[in-house]
Design an enzyme around this catalytic site. Structure first.
Site, PDB file in Angstrom:
ATOM      1  N   LYS A 107      -3.013  -2.142   2.357  1.00  0.00           N
ATOM      2  CA  LYS A 107      -3.932  -3.286   2.358  1.00  0.00           C
ATOM      3  C   LYS A 107      -4.487  -3.539   3.756  1.00  0.00           C
ATOM      4  O   LYS A 107      -5.660  -3.857   3.898  1.00  0.00           O
ATOM      5  CB  LYS A 107      -3.221  -4.550   1.860  1.00  0.00           C
ATOM      6  CG  LYS A 107      -2.961  -4.554   0.356  1.00  0.00           C
ATOM      7  CD  LYS A 107      -2.416  -5.901  -0.077  1.00  0.00           C
ATOM      8  CE  LYS A 107      -1.955  -5.917  -1.513  1.00  0.00           C
ATOM      9  NZ  LYS A 107      -1.294  -7.181  -1.872  1.00  0.00           N
ATOM     10  N   LYS A 124      -3.486   4.075  -8.598  1.00  0.00           N
ATOM     11  CA  LYS A 124      -2.953   3.032  -9.486  1.00  0.00           C
ATOM     12  C   LYS A 124      -4.081   2.109  -9.934  1.00  0.00           C
ATOM     13  O   LYS A 124      -4.956   1.779  -9.128  1.00  0.00           O
ATOM     14  CB  LYS A 124      -1.910   2.248  -8.680  1.00  0.00           C
ATOM     15  CG  LYS A 124      -1.163   1.195  -9.431  1.00  0.00           C
ATOM     16  CD  LYS A 124      -0.444   0.261  -8.470  1.00  0.00           C
ATOM     17  CE  LYS A 124      -1.395  -0.624  -7.713  1.00  0.00           C
ATOM     18  NZ  LYS A 124      -0.842  -1.799  -7.066  1.00  0.00           N
ATOM     19  N   LYS A 127      -6.376  -4.601  -9.442  1.00  0.00           N
ATOM     20  CA  LYS A 127      -7.361  -5.676  -9.621  1.00  0.00           C
ATOM     21  C   LYS A 127      -8.448  -5.559  -8.569  1.00  0.00           C
ATOM     22  O   LYS A 127      -9.607  -5.802  -8.850  1.00  0.00           O
ATOM     23  CB  LYS A 127      -6.684  -7.043  -9.466  1.00  0.00           C
ATOM     24  CG  LYS A 127      -5.729  -7.407 -10.573  1.00  0.00           C
ATOM     25  CD  LYS A 127      -5.200  -8.835 -10.357  1.00  0.00           C
ATOM     26  CE  LYS A 127      -3.749  -8.963 -10.691  1.00  0.00           C
ATOM     27  NZ  LYS A 127      -2.873  -9.313  -9.572  1.00  0.00           N
TER      28      LYS A 127
HETATM   29  P1  TYM Z   1       0.400  -8.201  -8.913  1.00  0.00           P
HETATM   30  O1  TYM Z   1      -0.324  -9.473  -9.131  1.00  0.00           O
HETATM   31  O2  TYM Z   1      -0.277  -7.125  -8.128  1.00  0.00           O
HETATM   32  O3  TYM Z   1       0.790  -7.548 -10.297  1.00  0.00           O
HETATM   33  C1  TYM Z   1       1.494  -8.273 -11.288  1.00  0.00           C
HETATM   34  C2  TYM Z   1       2.445  -7.339 -12.006  1.00  0.00           C
HETATM   35  O4  TYM Z   1       1.739  -6.237 -12.586  1.00  0.00           O
HETATM   36  C3  TYM Z   1       2.330  -5.001 -12.178  1.00  0.00           C
HETATM   37  N1  TYM Z   1       1.272  -4.000 -12.034  1.00  0.00           N
HETATM   38  C4  TYM Z   1       1.253  -2.831 -12.684  1.00  0.00           C
HETATM   39  N2  TYM Z   1       2.111  -2.273 -13.546  1.00  0.00           N
HETATM   40  C5  TYM Z   1       1.798  -1.043 -14.042  1.00  0.00           C
HETATM   41  N3  TYM Z   1       0.665  -0.365 -13.695  1.00  0.00           N
HETATM   42  C6  TYM Z   1      -0.225  -0.886 -12.823  1.00  0.00           C
HETATM   43  N4  TYM Z   1      -1.322  -0.223 -12.485  1.00  0.00           N
HETATM   44  C7  TYM Z   1       0.060  -2.177 -12.267  1.00  0.00           C
HETATM   45  N5  TYM Z   1      -0.592  -2.977 -11.397  1.00  0.00           N
HETATM   46  C8  TYM Z   1       0.172  -4.089 -11.255  1.00  0.00           C
HETATM   47  C9  TYM Z   1       2.957  -5.316 -10.821  1.00  0.00           C
HETATM   48  O5  TYM Z   1       3.969  -4.396 -10.508  1.00  0.00           O
HETATM   49  C10 TYM Z   1       3.482  -6.714 -11.061  1.00  0.00           C
HETATM   50  O6  TYM Z   1       4.736  -6.678 -11.697  1.00  0.00           O
HETATM   51  N6  TYM Z   1       3.642  -9.121  -5.261  1.00  0.00           N
HETATM   52  C11 TYM Z   1       3.424  -9.288  -6.674  1.00  0.00           C
HETATM   53  C12 TYM Z   1       3.493 -10.734  -7.137  1.00  0.00           C
HETATM   54  C13 TYM Z   1       4.749 -11.465  -6.784  1.00  0.00           C
HETATM   55  C14 TYM Z   1       6.017 -11.271  -7.375  1.00  0.00           C
HETATM   56  C15 TYM Z   1       6.873 -12.233  -6.754  1.00  0.00           C
HETATM   57  C16 TYM Z   1       6.510 -10.399  -8.338  1.00  0.00           C
HETATM   58  C17 TYM Z   1       4.860 -12.469  -5.874  1.00  0.00           C
HETATM   59  N7  TYM Z   1       6.153 -12.948  -5.853  1.00  0.00           N
HETATM   60  C18 TYM Z   1       8.227 -12.308  -7.076  1.00  0.00           C
HETATM   61  C19 TYM Z   1       7.859 -10.502  -8.671  1.00  0.00           C
HETATM   62  C20 TYM Z   1       8.704 -11.437  -8.057  1.00  0.00           C
HETATM   63  C21 TYM Z   1       2.040  -8.762  -7.002  1.00  0.00           C
HETATM   64  O7  TYM Z   1       1.169  -8.701  -6.182  1.00  0.00           O
HETATM   65  O8  TYM Z   1       1.840  -8.495  -8.314  1.00  0.00           O
END
Ligand code: TYM
Length: 333
Positions: A114, A195, A198
Site C-alpha cells: 500500500k 488478489k 476493493k
Molecule cells: P478487508 O476489508 O480488506 O477485507 C475483509 C475480509 O475479506 C477478506 N478478503 C478476501 N478473501 C478472499 N479473497 C479475496 N480476494 C479477499 N479480499 C479480502 C479479507 O481477508 C478480510 O477477512 N484489515 C482487515 C480489516 C480488519 C480486521 C480487524 C479483520 C480490521 N480489524 C480485526 C479481522 C480482525 C481488512 O482490511 O479487511
C-alpha cells in the site's frame, strides 16, 4: 453466550464489497453465527489510513453495515458495530504501539504494497496492524475468520499480545486466525495473478463482482473474465490455468459441490458455458442479499439504532480488558 468461544472480525468500508470478501470472510461469519459469540466491526478507523472523501465514506459505512446485515448477520446473534463508535479501540492501540517495535510494522507485506502506491504515507498506514491487534485483543478473542491476505496481521497480533503479556503479565488471549479451505484468496477476474481487491475494483470495471451489482453487471464482468488458450475445465495450481481455477473456486465456494462433481459437470463444455454458469450462481447468491439490502436501507434510522446499540454493548465488553491493560502498564485508574 457465556461458554461459547469469541469470534471477532472486521471489514473496511472502502469501495464496494466484492465476492472475494463474501467468500473469504462474510459467508463464514454468517454460517457460523450459532457456534460462537460473535463480534463484527465496520473498521472506519482503518479506512482513513488512506485518504477517503468524507461524504463518500459516511455513505460507505452505512452501506457496509447494511450489506453485512443483508448477507445474514443477525443482530440477535452477533454484535455489529462501527469501530469509531467504541473509543477503546483507539485507546488500546496507543498502549500497544508502545510495545510494538517499528521493524515489525515495516515488514508487513500489506504495508509495503500500500505504501508503494502512496505519494505520502501516513503514520496511520504503518500503524494499521496495531489498530487491528487492538480490535482483536480488546475482546479476548479466540478466533478471527479472515481471508488469507490477513494472515500476517493475525500473526503480528499474536506477537504483540505475547510481548505485552511477557512484559506486564498475562492480559490478552492469543487469538487464532481461521482461513477458509475454499476461497481463501479469490483472484481478480480481469487478472488472476492478483488478489481481488476493493481498491483495484474502483478503478478497473472488470476486476471484481460487487455484492450490489445487477445481473447485467455480473454478466458483463464474467463474460470478459480472463481464462487461457486451452480447453480443459479443471482445478489446477498451474499459473497458466489461474483464471479457470479462480472461476471454478468461486463456483465451488458458492455451490458447496466437490471438485470431482464440478469437473464432471463441466467435462466437454466450453469456457463460455463455464462463465455463464458461474455468473448464474453468483446472480442467484446475490439476489436475496440485494432484496434484503434494499428493504433495510429504506429505514436508515433503524440501521443506525442497531449500530449504536451494538456499539454500547461492545464498549462495555471492551472496558474490562482496557482497564486491565491500563492497570498493568502502571496508570492510575
Ligand atoms: P478487508 O476489508 O480488506 O477485507 C475483509 C475480509 O475479506 C477478506 N478478503 C478476501 N478473501 C478472499 N479473497 C479475496 N480476494 C479477499 N479480499 C479480502 C479479507 O481477508 C478480510 O477477512 N484489515 C482487515 C480489516 C480488519 C480486521 C480487524 C479483520 C480490521 N480489524 C480485526 C479481522 C480482525 C481488512 O482490511 O479487511
Amino acid at each position: 453466550m457465556g461458554s461459547k468461544k469469541i469470534v471477532f472480525s472486521g471489514i473496511q468500508p472502502t469501495g464496494d464489497f466484492h465476492i472475494g470478501n463474501y467468500i473469504g470472510a462474510v459467508k463464514r461469519w454468517v454460517a457460523e453465527q450459532d457456534l460462537y459469540d460473535n463480534i463484527f466491526c465496520v473498521v472506519d478507523l482503518h479506512a482513513i489510513t488512506i485518504y477517503q472523501d468524507p461524504k463518500i465514506l459516511r455513505g460507505k459505512i452505512r452501506q457496509a453495515a447494511g450489506v453485512l446485515l443483508a448477507c445474514g448477520i443477525d443482530p440477535q446473534k452477533s454484535l455489529l458495530f462501527v469501530q469509531s463508535h467504541v473509543p477503546a479501540h483507539a485507546e488500546l492501540t496507543w498502549i500497544l504501539n508502545c510495545v510494538t517495535p517499528m521493524g515489525w510494522l515495516e515488514r508487513m507485506t500489506q504495508y509495503k504494497d500500500k505504501s508503494a502506491k502512496q505519494e505520502s504515507v501516513s503514520t496511520g498506514l504503518l500503524d494499521y496492524p496495531v489498530l487491528m491487534a487492538a480490535d482483536i485483543l480488546l475482546y479476548q478473542t479466540h478466533y478471527v475468520p479472515v481471508g488469507e491476505d490477513q494472515k500476517q496481521h493475525i500473526e503480528l497480533t499474536r506477537d504483540v499480545a505475547q510481548r505485552f503479556n511477557s512484559l506486564y503479565g498475562e492480559t490478552f488471549t492469543l487469538p487464532e486466525g481461521t482461513i477458509p479451505k475454499i476461497g481463501a484468496r479469490i483472484m481478480g477476474l480481469d487478472d488472476p495473478s492478483v488478489k481481488m481487491s476493493k481498491s483495484i475494483a474502483s478503478d478497473q470495471k472488470h476486476h471484481a463482482v460487487g455484492l450490489l451489482d445487477s445481473p447485467d453487471q455480473v454478466w458483463a464482468v464474467l463474460k470478459r473474465a480472463t481464462t487461457d488458450s486451452g480447453k480443459e475445465i479443471v482445478f489446477s495450481d498451474e499459473t497458466g490455468k489461474a483464471g479457470v481455477n479462480n472461476l471454478l473456486t468461486i463456483y465451488q465456494a458458492l455451490t458447496g459441490q466437490s471438485q470431482t462433481e464440478i469437473e464432471n459437470h463441466f467435462q466437454g463444455k466450453l469456457y463460455g458455458a463455464l462463465k455463464r454458469e458461474v455468473a448464474d450462481v453468483i446472480i442467484e447468491t446475490l439476489k436475496p442479499i440485494q432484496e434484503r439490502y434494499n428493504a433495510l436501507m429504506q429505514d436508515k434510522g433503524a440501521l443506525d439504532a442497531i449500530l449504536h446499540r451494538a456499539a454500547e454493548q461492545a464498549a462495555s465488553r471492551a472496558a474490562p480488558t482496557l482497564q486491565k491493560a491500563k492497570e498493568k502498564v502502571g496508570f492510575v485508574v
